[in-house]
Scaffold this motif. Structure first.
Motif, PDB file in Angstrom:
ATOM      1  N   SER A 239      52.092  -2.977   2.898  1.00  0.00           N
ATOM      2  CA  SER A 239      53.019  -1.993   2.359  1.00  0.00           C
ATOM      3  C   SER A 239      52.451  -1.444   1.058  1.00  0.00           C
ATOM      4  O   SER A 239      51.870  -2.192   0.261  1.00  0.00           O
ATOM      5  CB  SER A 239      54.388  -2.624   2.100  1.00  0.00           C
ATOM      6  OG  SER A 239      55.285  -1.692   1.528  1.00  0.00           O
ATOM      7  N   HIS A 241      53.447   1.508  -2.155  1.00  0.00           N
ATOM      8  CA  HIS A 241      54.299   2.513  -2.781  1.00  0.00           C
ATOM      9  C   HIS A 241      53.371   3.604  -3.312  1.00  0.00           C
ATOM     10  O   HIS A 241      52.587   3.371  -4.239  1.00  0.00           O
ATOM     11  CB  HIS A 241      55.107   1.911  -3.926  1.00  0.00           C
ATOM     12  CG  HIS A 241      55.947   0.730  -3.527  1.00  0.00           C
ATOM     13  ND1 HIS A 241      56.690   0.006  -4.430  1.00  0.00           N
ATOM     14  CD2 HIS A 241      56.165   0.152  -2.309  1.00  0.00           C
ATOM     15  CE1 HIS A 241      57.326  -0.974  -3.796  1.00  0.00           C
ATOM     16  NE2 HIS A 241      57.009  -0.902  -2.508  1.00  0.00           N
ATOM     17  N   ARG A 265      53.464   0.023   5.987  1.00  0.00           N
ATOM     18  CA  ARG A 265      54.693   0.599   5.444  1.00  0.00           C
ATOM     19  C   ARG A 265      54.355   1.412   4.196  1.00  0.00           C
ATOM     20  O   ARG A 265      53.617   0.946   3.324  1.00  0.00           O
ATOM     21  CB  ARG A 265      55.692  -0.507   5.096  1.00  0.00           C
ATOM     22  CG  ARG A 265      55.939  -1.407   6.267  1.00  0.00           C
ATOM     23  CD  ARG A 265      57.056  -2.397   6.074  1.00  0.00           C
ATOM     24  NE  ARG A 265      56.992  -3.348   7.184  1.00  0.00           N
ATOM     25  CZ  ARG A 265      57.373  -3.071   8.428  1.00  0.00           C
ATOM     26  NH1 ARG A 265      57.883  -1.885   8.712  1.00  0.00           N
ATOM     27  NH2 ARG A 265      57.250  -3.961   9.384  1.00  0.00           N
ATOM     28  N   TYR A 267      55.968   3.773   1.046  1.00  0.00           N
ATOM     29  CA  TYR A 267      57.151   4.151   0.267  1.00  0.00           C
ATOM     30  C   TYR A 267      56.701   5.210  -0.738  1.00  0.00           C
ATOM     31  O   TYR A 267      56.344   4.901  -1.870  1.00  0.00           O
ATOM     32  CB  TYR A 267      57.695   2.908  -0.444  1.00  0.00           C
ATOM     33  CG  TYR A 267      58.985   3.119  -1.213  1.00  0.00           C
ATOM     34  CD1 TYR A 267      60.201   3.253  -0.554  1.00  0.00           C
ATOM     35  CD2 TYR A 267      58.990   3.151  -2.597  1.00  0.00           C
ATOM     36  CE1 TYR A 267      61.388   3.404  -1.257  1.00  0.00           C
ATOM     37  CE2 TYR A 267      60.172   3.308  -3.321  1.00  0.00           C
ATOM     38  CZ  TYR A 267      61.375   3.432  -2.642  1.00  0.00           C
ATOM     39  OH  TYR A 267      62.548   3.586  -3.341  1.00  0.00           O
ATOM     40  N   PRO A 289      64.938   1.470   5.285  1.00  0.00           N
ATOM     41  CA  PRO A 289      64.049   0.379   4.861  1.00  0.00           C
ATOM     42  C   PRO A 289      63.189  -0.205   5.976  1.00  0.00           C
ATOM     43  O   PRO A 289      62.090  -0.700   5.710  1.00  0.00           O
ATOM     44  CB  PRO A 289      65.026  -0.660   4.306  1.00  0.00           C
ATOM     45  CG  PRO A 289      66.180   0.142   3.814  1.00  0.00           C
ATOM     46  CD  PRO A 289      66.317   1.264   4.808  1.00  0.00           C
ATOM     47  N   TYR A 294      59.374   5.557   4.431  1.00  0.00           N
ATOM     48  CA  TYR A 294      60.686   5.477   3.787  1.00  0.00           C
ATOM     49  C   TYR A 294      60.573   6.099   2.404  1.00  0.00           C
ATOM     50  O   TYR A 294      59.825   5.617   1.555  1.00  0.00           O
ATOM     51  CB  TYR A 294      61.109   4.013   3.688  1.00  0.00           C
ATOM     52  CG  TYR A 294      62.466   3.757   3.051  1.00  0.00           C
ATOM     53  CD1 TYR A 294      63.562   4.586   3.295  1.00  0.00           C
ATOM     54  CD2 TYR A 294      62.652   2.652   2.218  1.00  0.00           C
ATOM     55  CE1 TYR A 294      64.800   4.322   2.727  1.00  0.00           C
ATOM     56  CE2 TYR A 294      63.889   2.374   1.652  1.00  0.00           C
ATOM     57  CZ  TYR A 294      64.951   3.211   1.901  1.00  0.00           C
ATOM     58  OH  TYR A 294      66.180   2.955   1.336  1.00  0.00           O
ATOM     59  N   SER A 498      61.411  -1.333  -3.776  1.00  0.00           N
ATOM     60  CA  SER A 498      61.497  -0.235  -2.808  1.00  0.00           C
ATOM     61  C   SER A 498      62.719  -0.365  -1.902  1.00  0.00           C
ATOM     62  O   SER A 498      62.773   0.251  -0.838  1.00  0.00           O
ATOM     63  CB  SER A 498      60.229  -0.173  -1.950  1.00  0.00           C
ATOM     64  OG  SER A 498      60.045  -1.378  -1.232  1.00  0.00           O
ATOM     65  N   GLN A 500      63.603  -2.771  -0.036  1.00  0.00           N
ATOM     66  CA  GLN A 500      63.209  -3.278   1.277  1.00  0.00           C
ATOM     67  C   GLN A 500      63.198  -4.797   1.362  1.00  0.00           C
ATOM     68  O   GLN A 500      62.653  -5.362   2.313  1.00  0.00           O
ATOM     69  CB  GLN A 500      61.823  -2.724   1.656  1.00  0.00           C
ATOM     70  CG  GLN A 500      61.803  -1.224   1.892  1.00  0.00           C
ATOM     71  CD  GLN A 500      60.407  -0.700   2.149  1.00  0.00           C
ATOM     72  OE1 GLN A 500      59.526  -0.791   1.294  1.00  0.00           O
ATOM     73  NE2 GLN A 500      60.194  -0.137   3.330  1.00  0.00           N
TER      74      GLN A 500
END
Length: 550
Positions: A239, A241, A265, A267, A289, A294, A498, A500
């Motif tokens: 993941s 961001h 993932r 963000y 989420p 997302y 985030s 999540q």
């Protein structure tokens, strides 16, 4: 495709749920940080992309006698790591531009000359990563040094922190930057004794040149993002961001989501400078989420960076007594941009490096908090790098998250003292102080400013030393994290940042089976060697998406 259709498509599922039978992976040393403790386990059962439970093989054998078994061969298993502040497009574009990280000035000039051989005549030569702080004299370079290479290319090279750029005369001419050009507010054009541009543009002044560079197409941006996905998976990142994207990059992400082509993932944070910023906010959140894409936050940069002296300070720079850095927006405009986000139910993530920038951002967030509680938004200060001691408790009072990058401290350790003087370092890179007062830290790397490898971040967080072991006793080690705290910052607390934490961040039952296997146990090895650990496998939703070639 119309933007409305792209945004709607972003709401679609981006990955099919697996229908495979229960799988039990075992024979590993597993670690995860929960809200209460560091948990160890040696077996894990998962099905349809989600964790069923963790424990030991004996217990899971009884409960799942028909499960498919995978022997992990004694490796170390961790939840998938999260980088809470990176730049995916920049990471993916490194494949097509010149990477100047960790090079001397002489080697930098030689690399530029060599790279030019791969370009068409007149094509822009783009790169990033130079750092004058590591060169003798620590002075900014000039266009003259590039001009002496006699290359038939406009050259634009961004500093390692991304807050300054170095251009040759041809690039300045194409951008119409001359002695008479005025720097925009929040930017600076460095000049020689005759008032002519030296070739160094800082913060908002960089836009004067960058508008002359042909923009990548949407297809090119999608390809760069896919390059970044692949790189992230090799490093154990499940993941990321993405700290500031514009409308075009949002479109690229949305198309990739429709194409089921986002393997991790993401963000993203919508940049306040984006075309149609207000319209995109009104369109609302993208995804949920549990989706691979997302988006429910924005990114605003309040100031520049220490290395280029753009970080906004309360008192002048220790090594440049007439300068205090730059605010990239007037204070009233900054507040208006943040309020527009919160009015549309978006989390705000604000880049603040200098103590003045942090103070102003905290004031703005306090103003917003009076109208509506921000605990539900989970607002973040990105970097939170240099903070006045009296401002540190305000992070807890305002329910803020400190989004910090451990490798910044070990990269900046020499330069920061030059810029601030020893006294002001007390509130700088203050991880332990923030954690002690209950402020969550969401850890990241700020790649490609720093390497994207999260194990480098874990190492820096616990040792406060660089990867060469300097300084031997660590730099301001009173602010070091424990390994448990650092792992939590790269997993559960980054997921919390985030919104999540209910679906990722740990391997608790019901959460996605996002995990990695390492070749050694970072909890049992010499802390100085943690950065050398290798990711052998990366799994997302119970599917192996990367395996290191042996």
């Amino acid at each position: 495709m119309r933007l409305s259709r792209i945004l709607a498509a972003g709401l679609l599922a981006v990955t099919a749920i697996s229908t495979q039978a229960v799988t039990v992976i075992h024979n590993f040393s597993g670690y995860q940080t929960t809200d209460t403790a560091l948990l160890q386990f040696s077996a894990m059962a998962f099905d349809q992309g989600k964790v069923l439970e963790t424990g030991n093989l004996t217990a899971l054998d009884i409960k799942y006698p028909k499960a498919k078994k995978i022997d992990a061969g004694g490796k170390t298993l961790l939840p998938g790591l999260v980088d809470a502040h990176g730049h995916m497009l920049g990471l993916g574009q490194l494949n097509t531009m010149l990477d100047l990280r960790d090079q001397s000035l002489k080697d930098t000039l030689q690399s530029i000359k060599q790279h030019a051989k791969s370009l068409e005549p007149g094509e822009w030569l783009l790169g990033r990563g130079w750092n004058q702080v590591t060169w003798p004299g620590k002075q900014f370079p000039t266009r003259a040094q590039l001009d002496t290479l006699e290359l038939n290319h406009p050259i634009w090279l961004r500093r390692v922190d991304g807050h300054a750029g170095w251009a040759n005369s041809k690039a300045l001419q194409l951008a119409n930057i001359s002695k008479n050009t005025q720097a925009p507010e929040g930017g600076e054009i460095l000049r020689d004794s005759k008032g002519k541009p030296t070739g160094i543009l800082i913060d908002n002044a960089m836009s004067l040149l960058q508008k002359a560079i042909p923009s990548p197409t949407l297809t090119q941006e999608k390809k760069s993002l896919q390059n970044a996905f692949s790189k992230a998976l090799t490093l154990g990142l499940t993941s990321v961001h993405d700290a500031g994207i514009n409308e075009k990059t949002l479109n690229a992400y949305s198309q990739l989501a429709v194409e089921d082509a986002i393997p991790i993932r993401v963000y993203p944070m919508l940049s306040v400078d984006s075309h149609n910023y207000a319209k995109l906010l009104r369109a609302g959140h993208i995804g949920t989420p549990a989706k691979r894409l997302y988006m429910r936050s924005i990114k605003l940069s309040a100031d520049g960076a220490l290395g280029s002296r753009g970080a906004a300070l309360i008192e002048p720079y220790h090594d440049r007594p007439r300068e205090k850095g730059l605010l990239l927006y007037p204070e009233t405009k900054m507040l208006a941009l943040l309020k527009l986000a919160t009015d549309n139910n978006f989390q705000v993530n604000v880049h603040a490096i200098g103590d003045r920038a942090n103070h102003i951002v905290l004031n703005h967030l306090e103003t917003l908090n009076k109208a509506k509680s921000q605990k539900e938004h989970r607002h973040r200060v990105e970097h939170a790098q240099v903070i006045e001691l009296k401002d540190i408790p305000r992070f807890t009072q305002l329910n803020l998250i400190a989004s910090m990058q451990p490798t910044h401290a070990t990269s900046d350790k020499n330069m920061a003292g030059d810029r601030l003087g020893e006294e002001r370092l007390t509130g700088a890179y203050a991880w332990k102080t923030l954690l002690k007062q209950g402020t969550p830290i969401a850890a990241g790397s700020d790649f490609p400013v720093e390497p994207a490898n999260p194990l480098f971040g874990l190492h820096a967080a616990i040792t406060r030393r660089d990867r060469q072991g300097n300084p031997s006793k660590g730099w301001r080690t009173e602010e070091a994290m424990t390994l448990e705290q650092a792992l939590r910052a790269f997993t559960l607390d980054a997921a919390y940042a985030s919104h999540q934490e209910q679906v990722i961040g740990t391997l608790e039952p019901g959460k996605f089976a996002d995990f990695i296997l390492l070749d050694r146990n970072i909890f049992e090895m010499n802390p100085q060697e943690v950065w050398q650990a290798q990711v052998l496998e990366t799994w997302v939703e119970g599917e192996r998406v990367y395996r290191k070639a042996l």
